[in-house]
Design a protein around this motif. Structure first.
Motif, PDB file in Angstrom:
ATOM      1  N   MET A   1       0.827  -1.208   0.000  1.00 63.29           N
ATOM      2  CA  MET A   1       0.000   0.000   0.000  1.00 63.29           C
ATOM      3  C   MET A   1       0.862   1.259   0.000  1.00 63.29           C
ATOM      4  O   MET A   1       0.535   2.243  -0.673  1.00 63.29           O
ATOM      5  CB  MET A   1      -0.930  -0.010   1.222  1.00 63.29           C
ATOM      6  CG  MET A   1      -2.011  -1.065   1.179  1.00 63.29           C
ATOM      7  SD  MET A   1      -2.945  -1.118   2.735  1.00 63.29           S
ATOM      8  CE  MET A   1      -4.096  -2.463   2.401  1.00 63.29           C
ATOM      9  N   ARG A   2       1.952   1.242   0.740  1.00 64.20           N
ATOM     10  CA  ARG A   2       2.817   2.416   0.813  1.00 64.20           C
ATOM     11  C   ARG A   2       3.422   2.738  -0.565  1.00 64.20           C
ATOM     12  O   ARG A   2       3.552   3.912  -0.927  1.00 64.20           O
ATOM     13  CB  ARG A   2       3.931   2.206   1.841  1.00 64.20           C
ATOM     14  CG  ARG A   2       4.773   3.451   2.103  1.00 64.20           C
ATOM     15  CD  ARG A   2       5.791   3.219   3.192  1.00 64.20           C
ATOM     16  NE  ARG A   2       6.781   2.201   2.819  1.00 64.20           N
ATOM     17  CZ  ARG A   2       7.800   1.844   3.592  1.00 64.20           C
ATOM     18  NH1 ARG A   2       7.959   2.403   4.792  1.00 64.20           N
ATOM     19  NH2 ARG A   2       8.654   0.923   3.189  1.00 64.20           N
TER      20      ARG A   2
ATOM     21  N   SER B   1      -0.892  -1.551  16.176  1.00 62.60           N
ATOM     22  CA  SER B   1      -1.625  -0.742  15.203  1.00 62.60           C
ATOM     23  C   SER B   1      -1.308   0.738  15.367  1.00 62.60           C
ATOM     24  O   SER B   1      -1.136   1.462  14.365  1.00 62.60           O
ATOM     25  CB  SER B   1      -3.136  -0.974  15.354  1.00 62.60           C
ATOM     26  OG  SER B   1      -3.465  -2.333  15.154  1.00 62.60           O
ATOM     27  N   GLU B   2      -1.223   1.196  16.604  1.00 62.03           N
ATOM     28  CA  GLU B   2      -0.882   2.594  16.853  1.00 62.03           C
ATOM     29  C   GLU B   2       0.520   2.914  16.331  1.00 62.03           C
ATOM     30  O   GLU B   2       0.755   3.956  15.707  1.00 62.03           O
ATOM     31  CB  GLU B   2      -0.975   2.903  18.343  1.00 62.03           C
ATOM     32  CG  GLU B   2      -2.398   2.891  18.888  1.00 62.03           C
ATOM     33  CD  GLU B   2      -2.450   3.153  20.377  1.00 62.03           C
ATOM     34  OE1 GLU B   2      -3.096   4.135  20.776  1.00 62.03           O
ATOM     35  OE2 GLU B   2      -1.836   2.375  21.142  1.00 62.03           O
ATOM     36  N   GLY B   3       1.466   2.006  16.576  1.00 56.86           N
ATOM     37  CA  GLY B   3       2.830   2.218  16.109  1.00 56.86           C
ATOM     38  C   GLY B   3       2.928   2.210  14.597  1.00 56.86           C
ATOM     39  O   GLY B   3       3.619   3.047  14.000  1.00 56.86           O
ATOM     40  N   LEU B   4       2.232   1.265  13.954  1.00 59.12           N
ATOM     41  CA  LEU B   4       2.273   1.190  12.494  1.00 59.12           C
ATOM     42  C   LEU B   4       1.607   2.409  11.876  1.00 59.12           C
ATOM     43  O   LEU B   4       2.062   2.929  10.852  1.00 59.12           O
ATOM     44  CB  LEU B   4       1.592  -0.098  12.018  1.00 59.12           C
ATOM     45  CG  LEU B   4       1.590  -0.350  10.506  1.00 59.12           C
ATOM     46  CD1 LEU B   4       3.005  -0.361   9.941  1.00 59.12           C
ATOM     47  CD2 LEU B   4       0.856  -1.654  10.187  1.00 59.12           C
ATOM     48  N   SER B   5       0.543   2.889  12.510  1.00 62.46           N
ATOM     49  CA  SER B   5      -0.114   4.099  12.026  1.00 62.46           C
ATOM     50  C   SER B   5       0.853   5.280  12.015  1.00 62.46           C
ATOM     51  O   SER B   5       0.904   6.050  11.038  1.00 62.46           O
ATOM     52  CB  SER B   5      -1.323   4.429  12.903  1.00 62.46           C
ATOM     53  OG  SER B   5      -1.887   5.667  12.548  1.00 62.46           O
ATOM     54  N   SER B   6       1.637   5.403  13.071  1.00 66.95           N
ATOM     55  CA  SER B   6       2.626   6.490  13.127  1.00 66.95           C
ATOM     56  C   SER B   6       3.686   6.330  12.046  1.00 66.95           C
ATOM     57  O   SER B   6       4.101   7.309  11.401  1.00 66.95           O
ATOM     58  CB  SER B   6       3.287   6.524  14.506  1.00 66.95           C
ATOM     59  OG  SER B   6       2.340   6.828  15.510  1.00 66.95           O
ATOM     60  N   GLU B   7       4.123   5.088  11.824  1.00 67.27           N
ATOM     61  CA  GLU B   7       5.155   4.843  10.809  1.00 67.27           C
ATOM     62  C   GLU B   7       4.662   5.176   9.402  1.00 67.27           C
ATOM     63  O   GLU B   7       5.435   5.600   8.542  1.00 67.27           O
ATOM     64  CB  GLU B   7       5.611   3.386  10.875  1.00 67.27           C
ATOM     65  CG  GLU B   7       6.767   3.061   9.951  1.00 67.27           C
ATOM     66  CD  GLU B   7       7.340   1.656  10.164  1.00 67.27           C
ATOM     67  OE1 GLU B   7       8.182   1.248   9.356  1.00 67.27           O
ATOM     68  OE2 GLU B   7       6.948   1.002  11.146  1.00 67.27           O
ATOM     69  N   LEU B   8       3.353   5.007   9.180  1.00 72.29           N
ATOM     70  CA  LEU B   8       2.780   5.243   7.857  1.00 72.29           C
ATOM     71  C   LEU B   8       2.218   6.655   7.699  1.00 72.29           C
ATOM     72  O   LEU B   8       1.651   6.974   6.648  1.00 72.29           O
ATOM     73  CB  LEU B   8       1.668   4.217   7.587  1.00 72.29           C
ATOM     74  CG  LEU B   8       2.129   2.774   7.381  1.00 72.29           C
ATOM     75  CD1 LEU B   8       0.940   1.827   7.385  1.00 72.29           C
ATOM     76  CD2 LEU B   8       2.924   2.631   6.086  1.00 72.29           C
ATOM     77  N   SER B   9       2.373   7.473   8.695  1.00 76.24           N
ATOM     78  CA  SER B   9       1.842   8.833   8.630  1.00 76.24           C
ATOM     79  C   SER B   9       2.371   9.576   7.391  1.00 76.24           C
ATOM     80  O   SER B   9       3.565   9.565   7.107  1.00 76.24           O
ATOM     81  CB  SER B   9       2.235   9.606   9.889  1.00 76.24           C
ATOM     82  OG  SER B   9       1.759  10.932   9.836  1.00 76.24           O
ATOM     83  N   GLY B  10       1.460  10.185   6.649  1.00 73.18           N
ATOM     84  CA  GLY B  10       1.842  10.948   5.467  1.00 73.18           C
ATOM     85  C   GLY B  10       2.013  10.144   4.199  1.00 73.18           C
ATOM     86  O   GLY B  10       2.343  10.702   3.153  1.00 73.18           O
ATOM     87  N   THR B  11       1.772   8.823   4.279  1.00 75.78           N
ATOM     88  CA  THR B  11       1.963   7.969   3.100  1.00 75.78           C
ATOM     89  C   THR B  11       0.683   7.719   2.322  1.00 75.78           C
ATOM     90  O   THR B  11       0.721   7.111   1.251  1.00 75.78           O
ATOM     91  CB  THR B  11       2.546   6.599   3.512  1.00 75.78           C
ATOM     92  OG1 THR B  11       1.555   5.873   4.277  1.00 75.78           O
ATOM     93  CG2 THR B  11       3.815   6.752   4.331  1.00 75.78           C
ATOM     94  N   GLY B  12      -0.459   8.122   2.872  1.00 77.84           N
ATOM     95  CA  GLY B  12      -1.735   7.811   2.252  1.00 77.84           C
ATOM     96  C   GLY B  12      -2.322   6.497   2.725  1.00 77.84           C
ATOM     97  O   GLY B  12      -3.396   6.082   2.262  1.00 77.84           O
ATOM     98  N   VAL B  13      -1.634   5.821   3.656  1.00 83.27           N
ATOM     99  CA  VAL B  13      -2.098   4.541   4.204  1.00 83.27           C
ATOM    100  C   VAL B  13      -2.468   4.743   5.665  1.00 83.27           C
ATOM    101  O   VAL B  13      -1.711   5.336   6.426  1.00 83.27           O
ATOM    102  CB  VAL B  13      -1.019   3.444   4.087  1.00 83.27           C
ATOM    103  CG1 VAL B  13      -1.550   2.113   4.604  1.00 83.27           C
ATOM    104  CG2 VAL B  13      -0.545   3.322   2.644  1.00 83.27           C
ATOM    105  N   THR B  14      -3.641   4.258   6.057  1.00 81.47           N
ATOM    106  CA  THR B  14      -4.096   4.397   7.440  1.00 81.47           C
ATOM    107  C   THR B  14      -4.185   3.038   8.119  1.00 81.47           C
ATOM    108  O   THR B  14      -4.356   2.004   7.460  1.00 81.47           O
ATOM    109  CB  THR B  14      -5.467   5.080   7.519  1.00 81.47           C
ATOM    110  OG1 THR B  14      -6.459   4.230   6.900  1.00 81.47           O
ATOM    111  CG2 THR B  14      -5.447   6.436   6.830  1.00 81.47           C
ATOM    112  N   VAL B  15      -4.086   3.059   9.430  1.00 80.22           N
ATOM    113  CA  VAL B  15      -4.231   1.839  10.251  1.00 80.22           C
ATOM    114  C   VAL B  15      -5.195   2.150  11.379  1.00 80.22           C
ATOM    115  O   VAL B  15      -5.060   3.173  12.062  1.00 80.22           O
ATOM    116  CB  VAL B  15      -2.887   1.375  10.834  1.00 80.22           C
ATOM    117  CG1 VAL B  15      -3.070   0.072  11.622  1.00 80.22           C
ATOM    118  CG2 VAL B  15      -1.846   1.190   9.739  1.00 80.22           C
TER     119      VAL B  15
END
Length: 259
Positions: A125-126, A159-173
């Motif tokens: 997705m990223r 999930s919270e950690g992965l959401s932070s890692e994907l911030s700004g990529t267009g992918v949400t968790v």
């Protein structure tokens, strides 16, 4: 047209996700252990909603079969836009009453499969800069009620950690944290829930609709139901010693009612 992959797709919350996503026009990849039940759900969804369905038979406690689902999520030719990590189950007995192999199986499905499938989906997705992951956790993740609670705590924090890692990529968790819900979950775990007040039960239809609305808003933790929002709010601010004490009492009472 977008495609969603749902694990544990033939029953309970997973089946409700399948129904509502099909209603919204999503094509579906249905994942579960039982081929006959998968075929029944697939036929039903195609007949009612006219979307394309694909079935993938996999036992997520088996690493090789888990890997096949991960490969499907990584397929760039047939991209998956939404992953719903829903597969799971509960155990009717406490940690020390179970053989360790039983507990290992629970860990594989509730934690390891969420990690492996989220990794495959998030990378794909990223690269495309779009997509969403829903990890079905539980209100129990904020308590301290044995290995199920511990596993769901891992899912929520992961999930919270992965959401932070994907911030700004267009992918949400989003971690979905439901309370007690009318499904076959408790019957499968041989849990006697007859003493639970009716006000504490959630409806799967409303639960999934609220979760999908939270995903659209970009919320990282979705807690359906006013009663559970209040409960989670309290659990987050109470001293952990009180949370452990209260959770332990619930766990002991449940054990007595389930034999």
């Amino acid at each position: 047209m977008s495609t969603a992959l749902v694990t544990g797709a033939t029953a309970g919350i997973g089946h409700e996700f399948v129904r509502q996503l099909a209603e919204r026009g999503h094509d579906l990849v249905l994942v579960a252990r039982d081929r006959a039940r998968l075929e029944n759900v697939s036929d039903e969804i195609q007949r009612i909603y006219g979307v394309h369905t694909e079935i993938l038979v996999a036992d997520l406690s088996d690493r090789a079969q888990m890997g096949k689902v991960a490969e499907r999520l990584a397929d760039e030719v047939r991209p998956v836009d939404l992953l719903v990590n829903n597969a799971g189950y509960g155990l009717g007995r406490s940690f020390l009453q179970n053989d360790v192999e039983v507990e290992e199986g629970l860990f594989e499905v509730l934690c390891k499969s969420v990690m492996v499938l989220s990794h495959a989906a998030a990378l794909s997705m990223r690269r495309r800069r779009r997509g969403a992951i829903i990890n079905v956790s539980s209100v129990a993740s904020f308590a301290a009620m044995g290995t199920y609670s511990a596993a769901k705590s891992w899912v929520t924090v992961f999930s919270e950690g992965l959401s932070s890692e994907l911030s700004g990529t267009g992918v949400t968790v989003t971690a979905l944290c439901p309370g007690f819900t009318h499904t076959e979950f408790h019957d499968r775990a041989s849990m006697n829930m007859s003493r639970l007040p009716g006000a504490m039960w959630l409806n799967a239809d409303k639960l999934v609709r609220e979760c999908l609305a939270d995903v659209a808003r970009g919320r990282v933790v979705s807690v359906p139901g006013a009663q559970y929002k209040a409960l989670v709010g309290a659990l987050r601010i109470l001293p952990r010693s009180l949370v452990r004490g209260g959770s332990g009492g619930i766990h002991r009472r449940r054990r007595r009612t389930t034999g």
